[in-house]
Scaffold this active site. Sequence first.
Site, PDB file in Angstrom:
ATOM      1  CD  GLU A  38      24.055 -11.689 -11.589  1.00  0.00           C
ATOM      2  OE1 GLU A  38      24.956 -12.488 -11.970  1.00  0.00           O
ATOM      3  OE2 GLU A  38      23.203 -11.225 -12.351  1.00  0.00           O
ATOM      4  CE  LYS A 108      23.724  -9.016 -15.479  1.00  0.00           C
ATOM      5  NZ  LYS A 108      23.532 -10.413 -15.042  1.00  0.00           N
ATOM      6  CB  CYS A 141      27.137 -11.467 -13.942  1.00  0.00           C
ATOM      7  SG  CYS A 141      27.560 -13.180 -14.384  1.00  0.00           S
TER       8      CYS A 141
HETATM    9  C1  ACM Z   1      24.963 -13.603 -15.674  1.00  0.00           C
HETATM   10  O1  ACM Z   1      24.967 -12.443 -16.096  1.00  0.00           O
HETATM   11  N1  ACM Z   1      24.504 -13.916 -14.483  1.00  0.00           N
HETATM   12  C2  ACM Z   1      25.516 -14.688 -16.494  1.00  0.00           C
END
Ligand code: ACM
Length: 260
Positions: A38, A108, A141
């Site tokens: 990420e 995301k 993530c």
């Molecule tokens: C995250 O979502 N970077 C912990």
Amino acid sequence: MKIAVVQTNPKFGDVHKNIDDAIKIMSSSPADFYVLPELFNTGYNFSNKDELEDLAEPIDGQTYTILQAYARQRQCYIVYGFAETDGIVFFNSAAMVGPEGLIGLYRKIHLFYREKLFFKKGNLGLPVFNTVFGKVGIMICFDWFFPEAMRTLTFKGSQLIAHPSNLVLPYCPDAMITRCLENKVFAATADRVGSEENTELKLSFIGKSEIINPKGEILCRLDEINEGVGIAEINLEEALNKKINEYNNLFEDRDERNYF
Ligand code: ACM
């Protein structure tokens, strides 16, 4: 297919160094499909929106141009996380590039902690992309914490979940064993190592990038400290079989009527 998770230690704000580091690792380990962490090009720990404004790129920005050239030259596919801007707002995004160009974009949905101060929640749903190897879904993530994300990607046909990450909580590497088992899919979690400190916060990242198969077996897992690459030879056809045993099938035995 040979799949690789690339574990790096990005330096906040040093986009060229961070891209170079990832390319060095990829060059040393030939594979068909790479997953990078990420926000691998910028680093993670933004302290204000001005920093994000300086570092965020449009989908066809410099990071895309460099990685697309690499994918074309090496005939490979790369999923990578980056800070995206459309000129107005910012998304914590991941793109998939291949020899033919841009294959897909995911933004995301489940933003973690201070990400909520800077990024807008993803607005592209949970898309699944066709590749020569099979169908690939992307989540980023903290999306792992919501079983609905991987379940939805599975229902939409994903055989592999590409999972760029910057993990700070300790749970994900073991939890992904269950996520893969309960969905009978492959997952490739590419995490980072190191730490980032600014005036607001210090964060340490846990590494442990890994590739898991539909039986919940760990095909490779890296350590918590070092940059590197984890590689596995996988066949995405295995993820099409949702049979658990002679009597049980993951999809057929679900029973929505009795859940609510
Ligand atoms: C995250 O979502 N970077 C912990």
